[in-house]
Design a protein around this motif. Structure first.
Motif, PDB file in Angstrom:
ATOM      1  N   THR A 142       0.830  -1.207   0.000  1.00 35.37           N
ATOM      2  CA  THR A 142       0.000   0.000   0.000  1.00 35.37           C
ATOM      3  C   THR A 142       0.864   1.256   0.000  1.00 35.37           C
ATOM      4  OG1 THR A 142      -0.135   0.192   2.410  1.00 35.37           O
ATOM      5  CG2 THR A 142      -1.783  -1.212   1.306  1.00 35.37           C
ATOM      6  N   ILE A 143       0.287   2.331  -0.484  1.00 32.31           N
ATOM      7  CA  ILE A 143       0.966   3.626  -0.456  1.00 32.31           C
ATOM      8  C   ILE A 143       1.251   4.037   0.984  1.00 32.31           C
ATOM      9  CG2 ILE A 143       0.715   6.077  -1.000  1.00 32.31           C
ATOM     10  CD1 ILE A 143      -1.095   5.141  -3.372  1.00 32.31           C
ATOM     11  N   ALA A 144       0.300   3.783   1.867  1.00 29.32           N
ATOM     12  CA  ALA A 144       0.468   4.146   3.272  1.00 29.32           C
ATOM     13  C   ALA A 144       1.650   3.419   3.901  1.00 29.32           C
ATOM     14  CB  ALA A 144      -0.813   3.844   4.048  1.00 29.32           C
ATOM     15  N   ASP A 145       1.768   2.116   3.645  1.00 28.90           N
ATOM     16  CA  ASP A 145       2.887   1.361   4.210  1.00 28.90           C
ATOM     17  C   ASP A 145       4.211   1.817   3.627  1.00 28.90           C
ATOM     18  OD1 ASP A 145       1.275  -0.099   5.873  1.00 28.90           O
ATOM     19  OD2 ASP A 145       1.226  -1.901   4.618  1.00 28.90           O
ATOM     20  N   THR A 146       4.229   2.107   2.325  1.00 32.27           N
ATOM     21  CA  THR A 146       5.448   2.613   1.696  1.00 32.27           C
ATOM     22  C   THR A 146       5.864   3.933   2.331  1.00 32.27           C
ATOM     23  OG1 THR A 146       4.927   1.538  -0.409  1.00 32.27           O
ATOM     24  CG2 THR A 146       6.459   3.391  -0.483  1.00 32.27           C
ATOM     25  N   ALA A 147       4.893   4.819   2.561  1.00 36.78           N
ATOM     26  CA  ALA A 147       5.188   6.112   3.179  1.00 36.78           C
ATOM     27  C   ALA A 147       5.755   5.937   4.585  1.00 36.78           C
ATOM     28  CB  ALA A 147       3.924   6.965   3.222  1.00 36.78           C
ATOM     29  N   ARG A 148       5.143   5.048   5.342  1.00 35.30           N
ATOM     30  CA  ARG A 148       5.587   4.847   6.732  1.00 35.30           C
ATOM     31  C   ARG A 148       7.004   4.274   6.772  1.00 35.30           C
ATOM     32  NH1 ARG A 148       0.148   2.321   7.228  1.00 35.30           N
ATOM     33  NH2 ARG A 148      -1.241   3.769   8.331  1.00 35.30           N
ATOM     34  N   VAL A 149       7.277   3.306   5.902  1.00 40.10           N
ATOM     35  CA  VAL A 149       8.595   2.658   5.904  1.00 40.10           C
ATOM     36  C   VAL A 149       9.674   3.624   5.421  1.00 40.10           C
ATOM     37  CG1 VAL A 149       9.988   0.855   4.818  1.00 40.10           C
ATOM     38  CG2 VAL A 149       7.716   0.310   5.691  1.00 40.10           C
ATOM     39  N   LEU A 150       9.422   4.319   4.316  1.00 36.42           N
ATOM     40  CA  LEU A 150      10.424   5.254   3.803  1.00 36.42           C
ATOM     41  C   LEU A 150      10.729   6.340   4.820  1.00 36.42           C
ATOM     42  CD1 LEU A 150       9.418   5.688   0.038  1.00 36.42           C
ATOM     43  CD2 LEU A 150      11.384   4.453   0.965  1.00 36.42           C
ATOM     44  N   SER A 151       9.740   6.704   5.619  1.00 35.01           N
ATOM     45  CA  SER A 151       9.949   7.737   6.637  1.00 35.01           C
ATOM     46  C   SER A 151      10.993   7.326   7.665  1.00 35.01           C
ATOM     47  CB  SER A 151       8.631   8.056   7.351  1.00 35.01           C
ATOM     48  OG  SER A 151       7.681   8.592   6.471  1.00 35.01           O
ATOM     49  N   ARG A 152      11.191   6.016   7.841  1.00 32.00           N
ATOM     50  CA  ARG A 152      12.206   5.532   8.792  1.00 32.00           C
ATOM     51  C   ARG A 152      13.609   5.560   8.186  1.00 32.00           C
ATOM     52  NH1 ARG A 152       9.807   2.931  13.260  1.00 32.00           N
ATOM     53  NH2 ARG A 152       7.632   3.646  13.340  1.00 32.00           N
ATOM     54  N   PHE A 153      13.696   5.707   6.848  1.00 32.38           N
ATOM     55  CA  PHE A 153      14.992   5.639   6.163  1.00 32.38           C
ATOM     56  C   PHE A 153      15.501   6.989   5.669  1.00 32.38           C
ATOM     57  CE2 PHE A 153      13.462   1.212   4.749  1.00 32.38           C
ATOM     58  CZ  PHE A 153      14.083   0.586   5.814  1.00 32.38           C
ATOM     59  N   VAL A 154      14.597   7.850   5.194  1.00 28.16           N
ATOM     60  CA  VAL A 154      15.001   9.072   4.503  1.00 28.16           C
ATOM     61  C   VAL A 154      14.418  10.292   5.189  1.00 28.16           C
ATOM     62  CG1 VAL A 154      15.177   7.836   2.293  1.00 28.16           C
ATOM     63  CG2 VAL A 154      13.031   9.017   2.884  1.00 28.16           C
TER      64      VAL A 154
END
Length: 300
Positions: free
Chosen positions: A83-95
């Motif tokens: 999902t877009i939401a999960d992608t957003a949450r995960v990327l927020s931990r990296f970048v």
């Protein structure tokens, strides 16, 4: 803070970004600029290919000491159903920020809703705020101001047109759009611009639209995603070419803008694109300097 729409900025913030873009352009070779975003990373998601958007984002991050990761949907689990939401949450931990060049505006809105870091709309089907900041920078370089100028848009009432309408309303510019029936700007955008005090004339006659304009802007008649309609669009837009005859109806010192890529001989002629009134290459270069100012504002 996100930059999903040009309306996410106040007029004062737009002016501040343009001021800073001017400074960064003037000190392009200043090595001290490389400390501005040192240690910061940008995830740049691309559903659509790009020249100016990709290069400006990657070079901007490098010039400011940061790092950009180019991520096509093939490189992400988005392509396999995450999902877009999960992608957003995960990327927020990296970048430290996410930029997204997408088809559907709802995609970048959802990224902005769920990300814990700033999200930048690097193009959607509704708006292109990064482009319009470069356009405003170019206009201000040429005329020394924005307020009181007339901008004429000739052609498709697309995402860049929408952002131009909103920016014109915000910055006190008069706006005229010449588009064939069925290809006018988004009605909600026009209503929003009106609520901001904007004056937007939507016309069928391109000669009337450019009369007295300081800025004449256009874009491709067939954007990415519209290829199936190419023959129909080419027929509908035939009268809406920016050529030397049309330009004679604008002010003598008018400039011509095109966000590129251009289909020479369709929406614009070689004579105009390569002529003395063209500011297109300056406009293209300013994608770099203006997005630097945006990245600094969002990440520092």
């Amino acid at each position: 803070m996100n930059l999903i729409s040009i309306r996410d900025l106040s007029p004062g913030e737009v002016e501040a970004i343009l001021d800073r873009a001017d400074e960064l352009k003037a000190r392009r070779c200043d090595p001290s600029a490389r400390s501005i975003l040192a240690g910061k990373s940008l995830a740049a998601i691309f559903e659509k290919p790009s020249t100016r958007t990709r290069v400006s984002l990657e070079v901007a991050m490098a010039d400011l000491g940061g790092h950009a990761l180019y991520l096509s949907t093939k490189d992400l689990q988005l392509g396999r159903g995450e999902t877009i939401a999960d992608t957003a949450r995960v990327l927020s931990r990296f970048v430290h920020a996410i930029a997204a060049r997408v088809y559907d505006h709802k995609t970048v809105e959802e990224l902005g809703r769920y990300a814990e870091v700033p999200v930048i709309n690097a193009l959607s089907d509704l708006e292109h705020p990064c482009q319009i900041l470069a356009d405003l920078m170019t206009v201000r370089e040429r005329f020394g101001r924005l307020a009181g100028l007339k901008v004429a848009w000739v052609g498709d009432g697309n995402n860049v047109c929408n952002s131009t309408i909103l920016a014109a309303a915000m910055m006190g510019m008069e706006m005229a759009v010449a588009a064939p029936p069925g290809y006018e700007p988004d009605r909600k955008i026009l209503d929003l611009a009106e609520s901001l005090g904007g004056r937007t004339a939507v016309l069928a006659d391109p000669l009337e639209a450019v009369r007295g304009a300081e800025v004449v802007s256009t874009d491709t008649w067939v954007s990415m995603g519209d290829e199936a309609e190419a023959a129909k669009r080419l027929g509908a837009f035939r009268r809406y070419q920016v050529n030397s005859d049309l330009l004679r109806h604008a002010k003598e010192d008018a400039i011509v803008l095109h966000c590129l890529p251009a289909h020479r001989g369709h929406e614009i002629t070689d004579e105009v694109m390569d002529g003395p009134q063209s500011a297109i290459l300056d406009q293209s270069e300013n994608r770099l300097h203006s997005v630097k100012a945006v990245l600094e504002r969002l990440l520092v």
